[in-house]
Design a protein around this motif. Sequence first.
Motif, PDB file in Angstrom:
ATOM      1  N   GLU A  33       0.811  -1.227   0.000  1.00 43.31           N
ATOM      2  CA  GLU A  33       0.000   0.000   0.000  1.00 43.31           C
ATOM      3  C   GLU A  33       0.842   1.273   0.000  1.00 43.31           C
ATOM      4  O   GLU A  33       0.600   2.201  -0.776  1.00 43.31           O
ATOM      5  CB  GLU A  33      -0.955   0.011   1.191  1.00 43.31           C
ATOM      6  N   ALA A  34       1.834   1.345   0.874  1.00 49.10           N
ATOM      7  CA  ALA A  34       2.638   2.566   0.977  1.00 49.10           C
ATOM      8  C   ALA A  34       3.342   2.864  -0.344  1.00 49.10           C
ATOM      9  O   ALA A  34       3.394   4.027  -0.788  1.00 49.10           O
ATOM     10  CB  ALA A  34       3.662   2.431   2.104  1.00 49.10           C
ATOM     11  N   HIS A  35       3.868   1.825  -0.986  1.00 50.88           N
ATOM     12  CA  HIS A  35       4.539   2.016  -2.269  1.00 50.88           C
ATOM     13  C   HIS A  35       3.544   2.445  -3.344  1.00 50.88           C
ATOM     14  O   HIS A  35       3.850   3.318  -4.176  1.00 50.88           O
ATOM     15  CB  HIS A  35       5.239   0.729  -2.693  1.00 50.88           C
ATOM     16  N   THR A  36       2.346   1.877  -3.325  1.00 49.08           N
ATOM     17  CA  THR A  36       1.315   2.242  -4.297  1.00 49.08           C
ATOM     18  C   THR A  36       0.922   3.708  -4.142  1.00 49.08           C
ATOM     19  O   THR A  36       0.780   4.433  -5.144  1.00 49.08           O
ATOM     20  CB  THR A  36       0.070   1.347  -4.119  1.00 49.08           C
ATOM     21  N   ILE A  37       0.750   4.146  -2.901  1.00 48.10           N
ATOM     22  CA  ILE A  37       0.403   5.549  -2.648  1.00 48.10           C
ATOM     23  C   ILE A  37       1.521   6.471  -3.105  1.00 48.10           C
ATOM     24  O   ILE A  37       1.275   7.525  -3.718  1.00 48.10           O
ATOM     25  CB  ILE A  37       0.100   5.765  -1.149  1.00 48.10           C
TER      26      ILE A  37
END
Length: 447
Positions: A33-37
């Motif tokens: 998630e953090a990388h996607t954001i």
Amino acid sequence: MNMYKRLCLCLPLAFASQMSLADWIDNSVQKAEAHTIKLRQHIHQHPELGNMEFKTSELVQRELKSYGIEVRKGYAKTGVIGVLKGAKPGPVMALRADMDALPIQETAPVSFASKQKAIYQGKETHVMHACGHDAHTAMLLGAAKVLAANKDKIAGTVVFVFQPAEEGGADIDNFTHGDQIGSRKMIADGALNNPKPEVIFGMHVMAGMPSGNIFYKDGVILNSADHLSIQVNGSQVHGSMPWAGKDPIYASAQMVTNLQSLISRKANLTKRMGVVSIGSIQGGTTGNVIPDQVNMVGTIRSNSEDVRQGILKDLPKMLEHNAAANDVKVKVEISPYAPVTTNDKTLTALMRPTLASVHGEDKLHVLDNNASASEDFAYYGQLMPSLFVFVGATPADQDMNQAAPNHNPNFIVDDATLKTGVESHVRFILDYPKVAEQVQANWKKKK
């Protein structure tokens, strides 16, 4: 061991297997998630117009390669294809995202707001991801990262489709060369030829729908769209003596009115609806001169291919007769953008449990009607069974009616909803092989 004891042992094992599958997906999506954001915010801050997505394309290629996914380019100018072969035999499945932004100046109050400018149709303009394609690209990259790290669980091959110019090209006459951009150009350039998918999934973030929620329907989900250009030629004359000339303005006024009868009197509305709208009229320079020419531009929309084809057939003939009655000449040009976007009914029904598994039944909603906008995703759906869904983009604690809509300078995508898209993509790939045979059997019957 008797049957009762065997059953008691097997049920917990099956239940544990299901739980481990759910836990694996949830954990993997959460880790990504953090990388996607981060990807989404970067793409949002550095938007690029259609056919000019060079840096976005490079970013997509770098990311896919870093995940160990085979990368192919050379499609539709900036398009990218990623190919991931699973460890188990199975179907070839496609996931699609669009990458282009819009010629809009952003006013949304976000820290990563766009300050970019670019050339659109020969003129400098501000650029903004006002439709959510930045989110689409990031979500598909997030799914690619998760799937590549767990390819031992995939039955089949995944084709990641990163498509340019869904909103049109910045460097091309979209009216006369619409087949040279977007999904049509990806298809024409062979992006889906090797390997050839048998099914394709797509999604779109939507303002005014709560974050974390998925909206879908079977059959028609988006309208068709055709661009309309009308040139009316008369004979210039002084406004005080119209009998001495040929008035294209008067004729054009009749045409705008008469076009509506294509819907109210010609279209069979039991087969759904149609719309003909004129959005631009250009003619004349002053009030006391009847000009020699009027130019009009409009759009044709429908959620029925039968209604659409009827309008496309009758419209030029009607305007020609209208022109003859007013002793003027008319030139009518129609440029297709997209057919009706239609979800395959069998695929939609069989993938419904997959959609429900993302966040639960209470976050899954069936639409009463199709959306009025259009999508060139429809061209993929003419080649294979397809499923296109909407993902909520507005924080659930906000008033949905107050959310700035897509294509608005204040449009905002809630970053919290990105994991919904990532998980949906992942589950599509994991679950489709279980229903592939039935979907393909029904598709062949239709064809």
